[in-house]
Design a protein around this motif. Structure first.
Motif, PDB file in Angstrom:
ATOM      1  N   LEU A 185       0.718  -1.094   0.024  1.00  0.00           N
ATOM      2  CA  LEU A 185       0.012   0.152  -0.012  1.00  0.00           C
ATOM      3  C   LEU A 185       0.918   0.970  -0.006  1.00  0.00           C
ATOM      4  O   LEU A 185       1.824   1.554   1.057  1.00  0.00           O
ATOM      5  CB  LEU A 185      -0.944   0.251   1.321  1.00  0.00           C
ATOM      6  N   ASP A 186       0.666   2.138  -0.940  1.00  0.00           N
ATOM      7  CA  ASP A 186       1.533   3.437  -1.042  1.00  0.00           C
ATOM      8  C   ASP A 186       0.916   4.425  -0.940  1.00  0.00           C
ATOM      9  O   ASP A 186       1.632   5.681  -0.890  1.00  0.00           O
ATOM     10  CB  ASP A 186       2.197   3.328  -2.649  1.00  0.00           C
ATOM     11  N   THR A 187      -0.094   4.478  -0.595  1.00  0.00           N
ATOM     12  CA  THR A 187      -0.896   5.970   0.125  1.00  0.00           C
ATOM     13  C   THR A 187      -2.224   5.592   0.559  1.00  0.00           C
ATOM     14  O   THR A 187      -2.762   4.514   0.538  1.00  0.00           O
ATOM     15  CB  THR A 187      -1.222   6.729  -1.404  1.00  0.00           C
ATOM     16  N   LEU A 212      -2.302   1.523  14.329  1.00  0.00           N
ATOM     17  CA  LEU A 212      -3.348   0.515  14.333  1.00  0.00           C
ATOM     18  C   LEU A 212      -2.785  -0.700  14.607  1.00  0.00           C
ATOM     19  O   LEU A 212      -3.253  -1.771  14.247  1.00  0.00           O
ATOM     20  CB  LEU A 212      -4.097   0.227  12.793  1.00  0.00           C
ATOM     21  N   GLY A 213      -1.452  -0.719  15.090  1.00  0.00           N
ATOM     22  CA  GLY A 213      -0.780  -1.736  15.532  1.00  0.00           C
ATOM     23  C   GLY A 213      -0.109  -2.531  14.293  1.00  0.00           C
ATOM     24  O   GLY A 213       0.428  -3.740  14.858  1.00  0.00           O
ATOM     25  N   MET A 214       0.234  -1.938  13.201  1.00  0.00           N
ATOM     26  CA  MET A 214       0.664  -2.670  12.268  1.00  0.00           C
ATOM     27  C   MET A 214       2.139  -2.115  11.933  1.00  0.00           C
ATOM     28  O   MET A 214       2.589  -1.024  12.167  1.00  0.00           O
ATOM     29  CB  MET A 214       0.064  -2.379  10.893  1.00  0.00           C
ATOM     30  N   GLU A 215       3.018  -2.965  11.666  1.00  0.00           N
ATOM     31  CA  GLU A 215       4.430  -2.577  11.244  1.00  0.00           C
ATOM     32  C   GLU A 215       4.107  -2.112   9.704  1.00  0.00           C
ATOM     33  O   GLU A 215       3.433  -2.431   9.262  1.00  0.00           O
ATOM     34  CB  GLU A 215       5.407  -3.860  11.185  1.00  0.00           C
ATOM     35  N   ILE A 216       5.282  -1.384   9.354  1.00  0.00           N
ATOM     36  CA  ILE A 216       5.524  -0.782   8.106  1.00  0.00           C
ATOM     37  C   ILE A 216       6.971  -0.698   7.502  1.00  0.00           C
ATOM     38  O   ILE A 216       7.741  -0.381   8.496  1.00  0.00           O
ATOM     39  CB  ILE A 216       4.937   0.723   7.954  1.00  0.00           C
ATOM     40  N   THR A 217       7.186  -0.955   6.448  1.00  0.00           N
ATOM     41  CA  THR A 217       8.323  -1.199   5.678  1.00  0.00           C
ATOM     42  C   THR A 217       8.315  -0.403   4.673  1.00  0.00           C
ATOM     43  O   THR A 217       7.417  -0.376   3.570  1.00  0.00           O
ATOM     44  CB  THR A 217       8.873  -2.671   5.279  1.00  0.00           C
ATOM     45  N   TRP A 245      -0.137   6.325  10.816  1.00  0.00           N
ATOM     46  CA  TRP A 245      -1.196   5.418  10.593  1.00  0.00           C
ATOM     47  C   TRP A 245      -1.107   4.151  10.985  1.00  0.00           C
ATOM     48  O   TRP A 245      -1.926   3.402  11.525  1.00  0.00           O
ATOM     49  CB  TRP A 245      -1.828   5.988   9.225  1.00  0.00           C
ATOM     50  N   ALA A 246      -0.065   3.462  10.393  1.00  0.00           N
ATOM     51  CA  ALA A 246       0.105   1.952  10.319  1.00  0.00           C
ATOM     52  C   ALA A 246       0.364   1.922  12.070  1.00  0.00           C
ATOM     53  O   ALA A 246      -0.254   0.981  12.765  1.00  0.00           O
ATOM     54  CB  ALA A 246       1.204   1.602   9.574  1.00  0.00           C
ATOM     55  N   GLU A 268       3.950  12.042   2.283  1.00  0.00           N
ATOM     56  CA  GLU A 268       2.792  11.485   3.153  1.00  0.00           C
ATOM     57  C   GLU A 268       3.434  10.044   3.778  1.00  0.00           C
ATOM     58  O   GLU A 268       2.655   9.410   4.478  1.00  0.00           O
ATOM     59  CB  GLU A 268       1.199  11.143   2.592  1.00  0.00           C
ATOM     60  N   LEU A 269       4.538  10.070   3.576  1.00  0.00           N
ATOM     61  CA  LEU A 269       5.384   8.795   4.168  1.00  0.00           C
ATOM     62  C   LEU A 269       5.469   8.691   5.854  1.00  0.00           C
ATOM     63  O   LEU A 269       5.086   7.508   6.394  1.00  0.00           O
ATOM     64  CB  LEU A 269       6.747   8.524   3.869  1.00  0.00           C
ATOM     65  N   GLN A 270       5.649  10.031   6.205  1.00  0.00           N
ATOM     66  CA  GLN A 270       5.590  10.073   7.628  1.00  0.00           C
ATOM     67  C   GLN A 270       4.201   9.836   8.317  1.00  0.00           C
ATOM     68  O   GLN A 270       4.091   9.258   9.352  1.00  0.00           O
ATOM     69  CB  GLN A 270       6.121  11.353   8.177  1.00  0.00           C
ATOM     70  N   ASP A 271       3.342  10.290   7.389  1.00  0.00           N
ATOM     71  CA  ASP A 271       1.726  10.032   7.857  1.00  0.00           C
ATOM     72  C   ASP A 271       1.434   8.623   7.950  1.00  0.00           C
ATOM     73  O   ASP A 271       0.571   8.024   8.485  1.00  0.00           O
ATOM     74  CB  ASP A 271       0.722  10.904   7.039  1.00  0.00           C
TER      75      ASP A 271
END
Length: 346
Positions: free
Chosen positions: A137-139, A196-201, A192-193, A185-188
């Motif tokens: 997901l990119d945006t 919601l308790g999700m990791e993000i790479t 956000w992730a 929007e990368l910092q946003d």
């Protein structure tokens, strides 16, 4: 011969795979289809040509190939595409592979998905033993999502994420950093992730395949992104490893995990423990190299004998290179590998 006996026999009769540089190869990324219900601008051409059915491994062949790798020491198996959830019979394959989770010969079975079909399958995936999924997901902007994916509906992805979390699946978001599309929007997305308790790479765009866009325009160095995030947050390096190329930090203010995959600005090959097999049975020893071994004839010409397949896998691993040759040129596409990412598998 039962599946359980066959896997146990292979595991005890054959030593593990080790490449020329002493790296133990225990992680397989297996593409089940080159097809996808999206057309992301950095991933494939708008009018992509897909493989004929006769060239794609059947579900039974994919299962047999997986068993061979498991018998050779594969402990992590990631199912990819294209979009794996659009493949007819995909859940039958997951069901077959889940037996190896039950007998302990496979430690981790996961998949990478764009999330559009996840709502319909999340509960069954969890029931079969899948514990986590990676969602590309990119945006978070519906209009930008529609533009990047050439027509995708962001609401379907959000529904899939909700279903996955409700089913108890751990979710990691994979976001390709695109200079002109999502840099702002990368910092946003990280906030956000983590909320919601999700990791993000975050992932640098990779020079794979022929696309309409200019990769020079798309490339965004994650070194710059990390430096900017460090001015907002405290980023504490982690020793966490998941079998992939990401390097992780903990964002102290959010409590969440953030990964960086940097094939261009900083190599990640020194500890590579993985190989990829395409949906047509081609074993690629490196994402950024063209050297391959065609395993499909070894499956189809010897339907009742795995020995040639095992020998073919071993011979190929003996050629695994030390690292990739990714680059982004300043004279156009700059791709060093012509096959699209949808063909190779994520």
């Amino acid at each position: 011969m039962t599946t359980l006996f066959r896997a146990e026999h292979l595991r005890t009769a054959t030593p593990a795979l080790v490449d020329p540089f002493g790296r133990r190869i225990d992680y397989l990324r297996l593409s089940v289809t080159d097809r996808c219900d999206l057309r992301c601008v950095y991933c494939m051409a708008e009018r992509q040509t897909f493989l004929p059915k006769s060239e794609v491994l059947s579900i039974e062949e994919l299962a047999r190939l997986s068993r061979a790798f498991i018998g050779l020491g594969t402990r992590r198996l990631r199912l990819t595409g294209g979009e794996p959830l659009v493949r007819k019979g995909f859940m039958d394959l997951v069901c077959e592979l889940s037996r190896h989770l039950a007998d302990g010969s496979l430690q981790d079975l996961t998949l990478t998905t764009n999330g559009t079909q996840l709502a319909a399958h999340a509960e069954a995936l969890a029931w079969l033993g899948v514990r986590r999924v990676n969602v590309s997901l990119d945006t978070l902007d519906p209009d930008a999502y529609r533009r990047i994916t050439r027509g995708g509906d962001l609401a379907r992805v959000f529904d899939g994420l909700a279903a996955a979390r409700a089913a108890g699946l751990a979710v990691k978001i994979n976001t390709v950093a695109l200079k002109s599309d999502n840099a702002h929007e990368l910092q946003d997305m990280v906030a956000w992730a983590h909320g919601l308790g999700m990791e993000i790479t975050l992932i640098e765009t990779m020079p794979l395949g022929e696309i309409e866009a200019d990769r020079t325009d798309q490339f965004l160095s994650l070194e710059q992104v990390r430096e900017a995030m460090g001015r907002r947050w405290i980023l504490k390096p982690l020793m966490k490893r998941t079998g992939g190329p990401a390097r992780y930090v903990r964002v102290e203010e959010t409590g969440g995990t953030l990964g960086f995959i940097t094939p261009l600005s900083h190599g990640f090959c020194e500890a590579c423990n993985r190989v990829r097999v395409t949906c047509k049975g081609e074993l690629f020893l490196c994402l950024g190299q063209e050297d391959r071994a065609d395993l499909r004839p070894l499956l189809r010409d010897h339907p009742h004998d795995d020995a040639p397949l095992i020998d073919g896998i071993r011979e190929a691993i003996g050629r695994k290179p030390k690292g990739h040759d990714f680059r982004v040129a300043r004279n156009g596409d700059g791709s060093t590998v012509m096959r699209p990412m949808s063909m190779t598998g994520g």
